[in-house]
Design a protein around this motif. Sequence first.
Motif, mmCIF file in Angstrom:
data_model
loop_
_atom_site.group_PDB
_atom_site.id
_atom_site.type_symbol
_atom_site.label_atom_id
_atom_site.label_comp_id
_atom_site.label_asym_id
_atom_site.label_seq_id
_atom_site.Cartn_x
_atom_site.Cartn_y
_atom_site.Cartn_z
ATOM 1 N N ALA A 10 46.646 37.701 45.876
ATOM 2 C CA ALA A 10 47.033 39.037 45.409
ATOM 3 C C ALA A 10 46.490 39.402 44.038
ATOM 4 O O ALA A 10 46.794 40.479 43.531
ATOM 5 C CB ALA A 10 48.562 39.153 45.395
ATOM 6 N N SER A 11 45.693 38.547 43.438
ATOM 7 C CA SER A 11 45.234 38.817 42.068
ATOM 8 C C SER A 11 44.030 39.750 42.016
ATOM 9 O O SER A 11 43.665 40.229 40.936
ATOM 10 C CB SER A 11 44.894 37.497 41.359
ATOM 11 N N SER A 12 43.410 40.010 43.162
ATOM 12 C CA SER A 12 42.228 40.877 43.162
ATOM 13 C C SER A 12 41.972 41.375 44.575
ATOM 14 O O SER A 12 42.648 40.978 45.524
ATOM 15 C CB SER A 12 40.994 40.125 42.637
ATOM 16 N N GLY A 13 40.979 42.226 44.713
ATOM 17 C CA GLY A 13 40.496 42.646 46.020
ATOM 18 C C GLY A 13 41.536 43.267 46.916
ATOM 19 O O GLY A 13 42.372 44.064 46.491
ATOM 20 N N LEU A 14 41.505 42.895 48.190
ATOM 21 C CA LEU A 14 42.395 43.487 49.182
ATOM 22 C C LEU A 14 43.854 43.161 48.900
ATOM 23 O O LEU A 14 44.736 43.998 49.122
ATOM 24 C CB LEU A 14 42.014 43.001 50.586
ATOM 25 N N LEU A 29 57.911 42.748 45.886
ATOM 26 C CA LEU A 29 56.678 42.003 46.105
ATOM 27 C C LEU A 29 56.775 40.563 45.634
ATOM 28 O O LEU A 29 57.239 40.279 44.530
ATOM 29 C CB LEU A 29 55.518 42.689 45.384
ATOM 30 N N ALA A 30 56.309 39.659 46.471
ATOM 31 C CA ALA A 30 56.116 38.249 46.129
ATOM 32 C C ALA A 30 54.607 38.021 46.117
ATOM 33 O O ALA A 30 53.970 37.995 47.173
ATOM 34 C CB ALA A 30 56.798 37.354 47.157
ATOM 35 N N LEU A 31 54.042 37.903 44.935
ATOM 36 C CA LEU A 31 52.589 37.860 44.789
ATOM 37 C C LEU A 31 52.144 36.484 44.322
ATOM 38 O O LEU A 31 52.686 35.942 43.353
ATOM 39 C CB LEU A 31 52.127 38.921 43.787
ATOM 40 N N CYS A 32 51.131 35.926 44.970
ATOM 41 C CA CYS A 32 50.645 34.609 44.575
ATOM 42 C C CYS A 32 49.131 34.547 44.664
ATOM 43 O O CYS A 32 48.502 35.215 45.482
ATOM 44 C CB CYS A 32 51.285 33.510 45.419
ATOM 45 N N ALA A 33 48.574 33.744 43.785
ATOM 46 C CA ALA A 33 47.127 33.524 43.714
ATOM 47 C C ALA A 33 46.895 32.411 42.704
ATOM 48 O O ALA A 33 47.813 31.974 42.006
ATOM 49 C CB ALA A 33 46.391 34.799 43.297
ATOM 50 N N ARG A 34 45.669 31.970 42.607
ATOM 51 C CA ARG A 34 45.355 30.934 41.611
ATOM 52 C C ARG A 34 45.393 31.496 40.198
ATOM 53 O O ARG A 34 45.811 30.817 39.271
ATOM 54 C CB ARG A 34 43.966 30.349 41.898
ATOM 55 N N ARG A 35 44.971 32.746 40.028
ATOM 56 C CA ARG A 35 44.850 33.334 38.691
ATOM 57 C C ARG A 35 46.125 34.070 38.320
ATOM 58 O O ARG A 35 46.270 35.263 38.573
ATOM 59 C CB ARG A 35 43.640 34.271 38.652
ATOM 60 N N LEU A 39 47.853 38.217 37.902
ATOM 61 C CA LEU A 39 49.092 38.600 38.579
ATOM 62 C C LEU A 39 50.105 39.157 37.591
ATOM 63 O O LEU A 39 50.813 40.127 37.893
ATOM 64 C CB LEU A 39 49.696 37.397 39.302
ATOM 65 N N GLU A 40 50.194 38.540 36.412
ATOM 66 C CA GLU A 40 51.150 39.000 35.403
ATOM 67 C C GLU A 40 50.807 40.412 34.927
ATOM 68 O O GLU A 40 51.691 41.241 34.709
ATOM 69 C CB GLU A 40 51.186 38.031 34.223
ATOM 70 N N VAL A 41 49.530 40.679 34.760
ATOM 71 C CA VAL A 41 49.093 42.018 34.353
ATOM 72 C C VAL A 41 49.452 43.031 35.439
ATOM 73 O O VAL A 41 49.972 44.123 35.159
ATOM 74 C CB VAL A 41 47.578 42.038 34.073
ATOM 75 N N LEU A 42 49.188 42.673 36.696
ATOM 76 C CA LEU A 42 49.509 43.564 37.815
ATOM 77 C C LEU A 42 51.018 43.787 37.903
ATOM 78 O O LEU A 42 51.473 44.917 38.107
ATOM 79 C CB LEU A 42 48.983 42.955 39.116
ATOM 80 N N LYS A 43 51.794 42.733 37.733
ATOM 81 C CA LYS A 43 53.256 42.828 37.774
ATOM 82 C C LYS A 43 53.773 43.806 36.716
ATOM 83 O O LYS A 43 54.587 44.690 37.012
ATOM 84 C CB LYS A 43 53.864 41.441 37.553
ATOM 85 N N ALA A 44 53.296 43.634 35.483
ATOM 86 C CA ALA A 44 53.744 44.506 34.390
ATOM 87 C C ALA A 44 53.385 45.960 34.673
ATOM 88 O O ALA A 44 54.188 46.874 34.434
ATOM 89 C CB ALA A 44 53.129 44.040 33.079
ATOM 90 N N GLU A 45 52.189 46.179 35.178
ATOM 91 C CA GLU A 45 51.740 47.547 35.468
ATOM 92 C C GLU A 45 52.590 48.196 36.556
ATOM 93 O O GLU A 45 53.038 49.339 36.420
ATOM 94 C CB GLU A 45 50.275 47.519 35.903
#
Length: 250
Positions: A10-14, A29-35, A39-45
């Motif tokens: 969920a950190s980029s792309g689709l 949302l439960a978002l996971c990825a290596r980066r 994810l934290e930036v997306l969460k805050a936004e």
Amino acid sequence: MSRSILITGASSGLGEGMAREFAARGDNLALCARRTERLEVLKAELEKQYPGIRIQVMALDVNDHAQVQEVFRAFQAHFGALDRIIVNAGIGKGQPLGTGRFDANRQTAETNFVAALAQIEAAMEIFREQNRGHLVAVSSVTAVRGMPGNVTTYAATKAGLAALCEGLRIELKKRRSPIRVTTLYPGYIRTEINEKVKNTPFIVDAQTGCRAMVKAIEAGKAEHFVPAWPWAPIGFVLRRLPESVLAKLF
């Protein structure tokens, strides 16, 4: 009532694009990825833009199969239940077979198929316990036929993923289970995975593509080509063309 949706990669792309679309619909949302920093930036936004939703992020390398189980269970514990799990994480590496790049092809196979299998196993354990849930797997339009060159292994992994989902759907229908399984076949959507590819026919931007994917997921059917135009008719034709014609096209 807000749903809880888990998205891998969920950190980029689709994955990121779908997260934005579901957040706009009011979903948790439960978002996971290596980066995790992305994810934290997306969460805050998203939390700032949609203050009524809950977002939890966790680090996950889908090739660490034990970690897949742990992270999915942790998300389930956090939200109380998971309504939908989207198996999205994948890579686009690959080289023509027999050219000395087994490393790239193996990495593609391990990430796109074996790791997807691990995610489906973890998701279905949760859904069987809940006796409900919606599993979504992101395959590819390339899955409908064998593809030459750099795409051979990639297409094979996506075909394998689609076959896993079809087999699972048949089993669940036989058991009359309320659990649903959807397979998406995205066409060409511009993301980091293909940003260097030039002269790609029918390609759409990420927002357009992800909006079509979420619309297809919400429809809840077994399989969807996305965007439907022109990929549904293209997929129909590709499945029926003789290999001699495919050799000329690709």
